[in-house]
Design a protein around this motif. Structure first.
Motif, PDB file in Angstrom:
ATOM      1  N   GLU A 174     111.243  -8.828  42.667  1.00  0.00           N
ATOM      2  CA  GLU A 174     109.785  -8.818  42.610  1.00  0.00           C
ATOM      3  C   GLU A 174     109.216  -7.413  42.781  1.00  0.00           C
ATOM      4  O   GLU A 174     108.141  -7.108  42.250  1.00  0.00           O
ATOM      5  CB  GLU A 174     109.214  -9.740  43.700  1.00  0.00           C
ATOM      6  N   ASN A 175     109.920  -6.570  43.495  1.00  0.00           N
ATOM      7  CA  ASN A 175     109.434  -5.200  43.660  1.00  0.00           C
ATOM      8  C   ASN A 175     109.377  -4.465  42.325  1.00  0.00           C
ATOM      9  O   ASN A 175     108.435  -3.712  42.050  1.00  0.00           O
ATOM     10  CB  ASN A 175     110.332  -4.440  44.637  1.00  0.00           C
ATOM     11  N   GLU A 176     110.402  -4.682  41.501  1.00  0.00           N
ATOM     12  CA  GLU A 176     110.396  -4.046  40.180  1.00  0.00           C
ATOM     13  C   GLU A 176     109.276  -4.613  39.312  1.00  0.00           C
ATOM     14  O   GLU A 176     108.613  -3.881  38.570  1.00  0.00           O
ATOM     15  CB  GLU A 176     111.746  -4.220  39.497  1.00  0.00           C
ATOM     16  N   ARG A 177     109.055  -5.916  39.396  1.00  0.00           N
ATOM     17  CA  ARG A 177     107.943  -6.509  38.638  1.00  0.00           C
ATOM     18  C   ARG A 177     106.612  -5.943  39.105  1.00  0.00           C
ATOM     19  O   ARG A 177     105.726  -5.643  38.293  1.00  0.00           O
ATOM     20  CB  ARG A 177     107.946  -8.035  38.794  1.00  0.00           C
ATOM     21  N   ASN A 178     106.463  -5.793  40.416  1.00  0.00           N
ATOM     22  CA  ASN A 178     105.217  -5.240  40.949  1.00  0.00           C
ATOM     23  C   ASN A 178     105.005  -3.801  40.484  1.00  0.00           C
ATOM     24  O   ASN A 178     103.869  -3.377  40.256  1.00  0.00           O
ATOM     25  CB  ASN A 178     105.225  -5.299  42.480  1.00  0.00           C
ATOM     26  N   ALA A 179     106.101  -3.067  40.341  1.00  0.00           N
ATOM     27  CA  ALA A 179     105.984  -1.692  39.835  1.00  0.00           C
ATOM     28  C   ALA A 179     105.483  -1.687  38.392  1.00  0.00           C
ATOM     29  O   ALA A 179     104.700  -0.811  37.994  1.00  0.00           O
ATOM     30  CB  ALA A 179     107.333  -0.985  39.945  1.00  0.00           C
ATOM     31  N   ILE A 180     105.947  -2.663  37.596  1.00  0.00           N
ATOM     32  CA  ILE A 180     105.463  -2.776  36.209  1.00  0.00           C
ATOM     33  C   ILE A 180     103.987  -3.157  36.210  1.00  0.00           C
ATOM     34  O   ILE A 180     103.177  -2.583  35.458  1.00  0.00           O
ATOM     35  CB  ILE A 180     106.292  -3.814  35.441  1.00  0.00           C
ATOM     36  N   GLN A 210     101.410  -0.422  36.716  1.00  0.00           N
ATOM     37  CA  GLN A 210     101.123   0.485  35.605  1.00  0.00           C
ATOM     38  C   GLN A 210     100.032  -0.048  34.686  1.00  0.00           C
ATOM     39  O   GLN A 210      99.433   0.713  33.926  1.00  0.00           O
ATOM     40  CB  GLN A 210     102.392   0.744  34.792  1.00  0.00           C
ATOM     41  N   ILE A 211      99.766  -1.358  34.743  1.00  0.00           N
ATOM     42  CA  ILE A 211      98.773  -1.950  33.851  1.00  0.00           C
ATOM     43  C   ILE A 211      97.665  -2.625  34.644  1.00  0.00           C
ATOM     44  O   ILE A 211      96.981  -3.510  34.138  1.00  0.00           O
ATOM     45  CB  ILE A 211      99.437  -2.972  32.906  1.00  0.00           C
ATOM     46  N   VAL A 212      97.487  -2.202  35.886  1.00  0.00           N
ATOM     47  CA  VAL A 212      96.537  -2.881  36.760  1.00  0.00           C
ATOM     48  C   VAL A 212      95.114  -2.777  36.231  1.00  0.00           C
ATOM     49  O   VAL A 212      94.284  -3.662  36.455  1.00  0.00           O
ATOM     50  CB  VAL A 212      96.645  -2.307  38.193  1.00  0.00           C
ATOM     51  N   ASN A 213      94.795  -1.731  35.477  1.00  0.00           N
ATOM     52  CA  ASN A 213      93.434  -1.536  34.967  1.00  0.00           C
ATOM     53  C   ASN A 213      93.288  -1.954  33.510  1.00  0.00           C
ATOM     54  O   ASN A 213      92.264  -1.648  32.883  1.00  0.00           O
ATOM     55  CB  ASN A 213      93.037  -0.063  35.110  1.00  0.00           C
ATOM     56  N   GLU A 214      94.284  -2.628  32.963  1.00  0.00           N
ATOM     57  CA  GLU A 214      94.274  -2.933  31.534  1.00  0.00           C
ATOM     58  C   GLU A 214      93.903  -4.376  31.212  1.00  0.00           C
ATOM     59  O   GLU A 214      93.866  -4.750  30.041  1.00  0.00           O
ATOM     60  CB  GLU A 214      95.664  -2.627  30.932  1.00  0.00           C
ATOM     61  N   ASP A 215      93.667  -5.195  32.194  1.00  0.00           N
ATOM     62  CA  ASP A 215      93.315  -6.595  31.968  1.00  0.00           C
ATOM     63  C   ASP A 215      94.379  -7.299  31.119  1.00  0.00           C
ATOM     64  O   ASP A 215      94.083  -8.012  30.158  1.00  0.00           O
ATOM     65  CB  ASP A 215      91.944  -6.701  31.291  1.00  0.00           C
ATOM     66  N   ILE A 240     111.144   1.129  34.133  1.00  0.00           N
ATOM     67  CA  ILE A 240     110.985   2.538  33.767  1.00  0.00           C
ATOM     68  C   ILE A 240     110.383   2.709  32.382  1.00  0.00           C
ATOM     69  O   ILE A 240     109.589   3.629  32.155  1.00  0.00           O
ATOM     70  CB  ILE A 240     112.346   3.269  33.861  1.00  0.00           C
ATOM     71  N   VAL A 241     110.755   1.848  31.436  1.00  0.00           N
ATOM     72  CA  VAL A 241     110.260   2.005  30.075  1.00  0.00           C
ATOM     73  C   VAL A 241     108.749   1.839  30.043  1.00  0.00           C
ATOM     74  O   VAL A 241     108.148   1.224  30.934  1.00  0.00           O
ATOM     75  CB  VAL A 241     110.920   0.977  29.121  1.00  0.00           C
ATOM     76  N   GLU A 242     108.147   2.365  28.994  1.00  0.00           N
ATOM     77  CA  GLU A 242     106.701   2.254  28.843  1.00  0.00           C
ATOM     78  C   GLU A 242     106.289   0.785  28.718  1.00  0.00           C
ATOM     79  O   GLU A 242     106.953   0.014  28.009  1.00  0.00           O
ATOM     80  CB  GLU A 242     106.245   3.019  27.606  1.00  0.00           C
ATOM     81  N   PRO A 243     105.218   0.377  29.396  1.00  0.00           N
ATOM     82  CA  PRO A 243     104.786  -1.028  29.318  1.00  0.00           C
ATOM     83  C   PRO A 243     104.515  -1.501  27.887  1.00  0.00           C
ATOM     84  O   PRO A 243     104.761  -2.660  27.573  1.00  0.00           O
ATOM     85  CB  PRO A 243     103.507  -1.040  30.165  1.00  0.00           C
TER      86      PRO A 243
END
Length: 796
Positions: A282-288, A291-296, A332-335
């Motif tokens: 879940e930590n890795e998912r949270n990191a992903i 990266q998109i927290v402001n993208e809706d 690590i890869v771009e979302p």
């Protein structure tokens, strides 16, 4: 083979110099690199001269080192009944061989500079090389000379056993119905007991029932998502770790190499299965998500992410392998790239709603990145933007809607510019090295770029094949590029740079131009499975240009050269580099999926030399099944009865015979996930030609020739009597109906459903009436009564 650690060598009786200060007085005449021993220098200089002094007396193979020759003789020629393995030869000879002796063969002249490597090969000849911690990775460009270290594979340690060829090639179940097609899609055809669908979560020995995932519900929105636990969980506990000679899966009966195993023994290296990338926790998912927290944009749960990653890399990736599974780390890869991968994985999980959400999320992220660039420069676009855009275009083009195709066409120039700019940067990087071989990291980066360019080239070629779009990238864009390596080298894990440099120097790379010229000269060329797919794409575009250009339309010499190139391409399949990467897909071609896909394009290309179905291809652009079916009907004037047409019909027969041999039910339920979308796209032209040729044979006043009757009977024997009688005793209608029913049985890509509906309407036109499928009221198509065989236009 000498290991990278000189302390592990015990064969050299000469005293060693202190390791702290070796005197390097032997310099390479090519690069001035210094060595402490002349034999080390001689071995190094072969990386410049490409000298391969060790020749096999039984075939034309040559090798850089003697230990590779010994291994080649023990593996490739073991089944010939000739010289036994080294260890066996020593036992039978009654005397102990010296460490430098190999199998009894004609003498080979060896220069003194190779003595150390010959001495060091004693461990390899005795099978003890992999005891060394830093031994050379098991790879060789010859593929028939790869070492076979014992590895932990699946449920236990196993190496590739000697291959029982006759038993292996005949182990598929035989049935008296296996060559017939039944029209009933609900009945359990006996051919279903053949190769089952390879669901990664349902691999069981002697499996005869299709898993529940493939039992299609009334709509695509049904809950049809398969599960993909690890292979070690699903592999049987008892029995041999390798149930047959080449496949680690009990339910897979085909080899995994693109060579014909009746002619070649295939890979001698132990098989490997790259693992699909996964989100660890879940930590890795949270990191992903951060990266998109402001993208809706909503990120699926961890389990769903891993499921979509598994389906992408196990079911789709092998058809277009431009991503590196080991380097694709979700956190690590771009979302944008991650979401593009997940969207296609969701399609293969039969979750279209989730797939579209992920797809639009990827498009949004890519658009934002490009819009934030004040001055767009294709040279500065990172590789992930090109890869994300490619996957998004694939999603839209084959999704089954005209809007998606229009969008994909609108950004073709953008993707083309990205390829051109990135390729120029690749050239600058390569030139800056000044001929120095790249490190493993550099080569992976360069190879990833090349594979992405070629994936775009192949995708644009399929747009041309399917919709008659003008090619967006010409062959000249790639003529100086090296063709992709084998999947074995692409997925190779190296222990150190010295090992990699030795592997790289022993590898052979062919440029696109060299391969192209060889094919047109009629010279067979050895290249990888991916390269095979690229070259048939190039030949298809040659045919397209021949038929579309006024200047070349009457060029008989050019057409003759293209035919020579096509024949040479087919012969080159026997030389294709064998693979040691296990592909968890079930295909009837008994080969790497890239070869199976390439053969579909090859058959279509051969047909395009004789028949032009331009009107059908253009009707497909707008995704109206009635318009497509009408175009199929009108195209009958282009299908003639001649000797040349019989050659085309032979290609059509091969296409439908594949389905017949596997069983219509099996293909309907499994091809959507196991086969590439290229098969229905390439098969459309062939089945239209076949149905119209059969219709002419059934209705023309001109009597059929003996060859035409023989071909008609070959096709007729693929179907049982019930299937033909159901469609008015017209074989032409039966072919179209069965093909259409197969295409829209289980749907991953929406365009296959469009083609399936079009073929069923085309089938009705061929017998002159419409059955229970009522026309769409929005199309204004009136229902027609049964009037027997009427003119085809009357059905529309």
């Amino acid at each position: 083979m000498a290991t990278s650690d000189p302390s592990t060598s015990t064969s050299n009786p000469s005293p060693r110099k202190p390791a702290s200060a070796p005197e390097k007085k032997y310099k390479c005449q090519f690069c001035n690199r210094a060595f402490s021993r002349s034999e080390h220098r001689s071995r190094h200089e072969r990386s410049h001269t490409k000298e391969r002094p060790f020749k096999c007396a039984k075939c034309r193979s040559t090798f850089v080192r003697r230990d590779l020759l010994l291994r080649h003789d023990r593996t490739v020629h073991a089944k010939d009944g000739g010289v036994p393995l080294v260890s066996e030869g020593r036992k039978r000879g009654g005397t102990k061989s010296s460490p430098t002796e190999g199998p009894s063969k004609p003498s080979i002249n060896v220069d003194p500079g190779t003595l150390e490597q010959i001495e060091a090969s004693s461990d390899a000849a005795n099978g003890h090389l992999n005891d060394a911690e830093n031994s050379l990775p098991t790879y060789s460009p010859d593929r028939g000379s790869m070492l076979e270290p014992s590895i932990e594979y699946l449920s236990g340690a196993a190496t590739l056993p000697q291959m029982p060829w006759d038993t292996f090639m005949s182990q598929a179940p035989q049935d008296h119905k296996s060559h017939s097609m039944s029209s009933s899609m609900s009945s359990q055809d006996t051919s279903m007991s053949q190769q089952p669908f390879v669901n990664m979560g349902t691999i069981q020995p002697h499996q005869t029932q299709l898993p529940p995932i493939m039992e299609r519900q009334s709509s695509l929105n049904s809950a049809l998502a398969p599960t993909f636990p690890s292979l070690t969980d699903s592999f049987p506990v008892s029995g041999s770790p390798t149930p047959n000679a080449l496949s680690p899966f009990p339910s897979m009966t085909g080899p995994v190499s693109p060579v014909n195993y009746r002619r070649s023994p295939g890979p001698s290296q132990a098989l490997t299965l790259p693992k699909a990338p996964q989100v660890a926790n879940e930590n890795e998912r949270n990191a992903i998500a951060a990266q998109i927290v402001n993208e809706d944009i909503d990120l699926p749960p961890t389990d769903a992410i891993n499921q979509h990653l598994s389906t992408y890399f196990n079911l789709f990736h092998h058809h277009l392998p431009f991503l590196h599974p080991e380097l694709f780390t979700p956190g690590i890869v771009e979302p944008a790239l991650l979401f593009a991968v997940l969207s296609i994985g969701a399609l293969y999980n039969f979750d279209p709603a989730q797939a579209y959400l992920l797809h639009h999320g990827s498009k949004k992220l890519v658009n934002q990145f490009l819009q934030n660039k004040d001055n767009f420069d294709s040279r500065k676009c990172p590789l992930w933007t090109m890869q994300s855009t490619l996957l998004n275009m694939i999603f839209e083009s084959w999704s089954g809607g005209p809007g998606g195709l229009e969008w994909a066409c609108s950004i073709k120039s953008l993707l083309t510019n990205m390829v051109a700019g990135n390729k120029y940067e690749l050239k600058l990087r390569t030139d800056a090295r000044g001929g120095v071989p790249p490190s493993h990291q550099e080569w992976i980066e360069d190879e990833g770029c090349r594979r992405t360019y070629f994936a775009v080239y192949i995708f644009f070629g399929m747009l041309t094949l399917t919709f008659n779009h003008t090619p967006a990238i010409s062959f000249n864009e790639f003529d100086s590029l090296e063709l992709p390596s084998s999947e074995s080298l692409w997925n190779l894990e190296t222990s150190d740079e010295d090992s990699w440099r030795e592997i790289f120097s022993a590898s052979t790379f062919v440029t696109v131009q060299e391969a192209h010229d060889s094919l047109f000269r009629g010279e067979c060329t050895r290249y990888s499975a991916f390269a095979t797919r690229i070259m048939i794409n190039a030949l298809f575009l040659e045919v397209w240009n021949l038929k579309r250009s006024f200047e070349t339309l009457q060029d008989v010499v050019l057409e003759w050269k293209i035919r020579i190139a096509l024949e040479t391409w087919e012969r080159s399949l026997d030389l294709c580099e064998p693979e040691t990467i296990v592909v968890p897909l079930s295909t009837p071609h008994k080969s790497h999926p890239l070869i199976f896909n390439a053969m579909a394009v090859y058959r279509n290309t051969r047909a395009r030399l004789e028949v032009d179905l331009k009107s059908v291809q253009e009707a497909l652009r707008y995704h109206n099944s009635y318009e497509v079916a009408a175009a199929m009907t009108v195209a009958r004037e282009g299908v003639k009865r001649s000797e040349e047409m019989l050659k085309v019909i032979e290609q059509c027969f091969e296409c439908i015979e594949i389905v017949a041999l596997q069983g219509i039910n099996w293909v309907t339920k499994t091809s959507a996930t196991n086969w590439s979308v290229e098969h229905p796209l390439c098969g459309m032209d062939l089945m239209v030609i076949l149905s119209l040729w059969l219709y002419r044979l059934e209705t023309d006043d001109e009597p059929a020739t003996d060859d035409e009757i023989a071909m008609y009977n070959k096709i007729r024997n693929l179907f049982d009597d019930d299937a033909v009688e159901m469609y008015g005793s017209k074989l032409s209608s039966t072919v179209a109906r069965v093909w259409g029913t197969m295409l829209d049985g289980v749907v991953v890509w929406g365009i296959s459903k469009l083609m399936g509906e079009s073929f069923k309407l085309h089938s009705q036109a061929l017998i002159g009436y419409e059955d229970e499928i009522m026309p769409d009221p929005t199309n204004g198509m009136a229902s027609l009564p049964d009037q027997g065989l009427m003119p085809l236009e009357a059905a529309y």
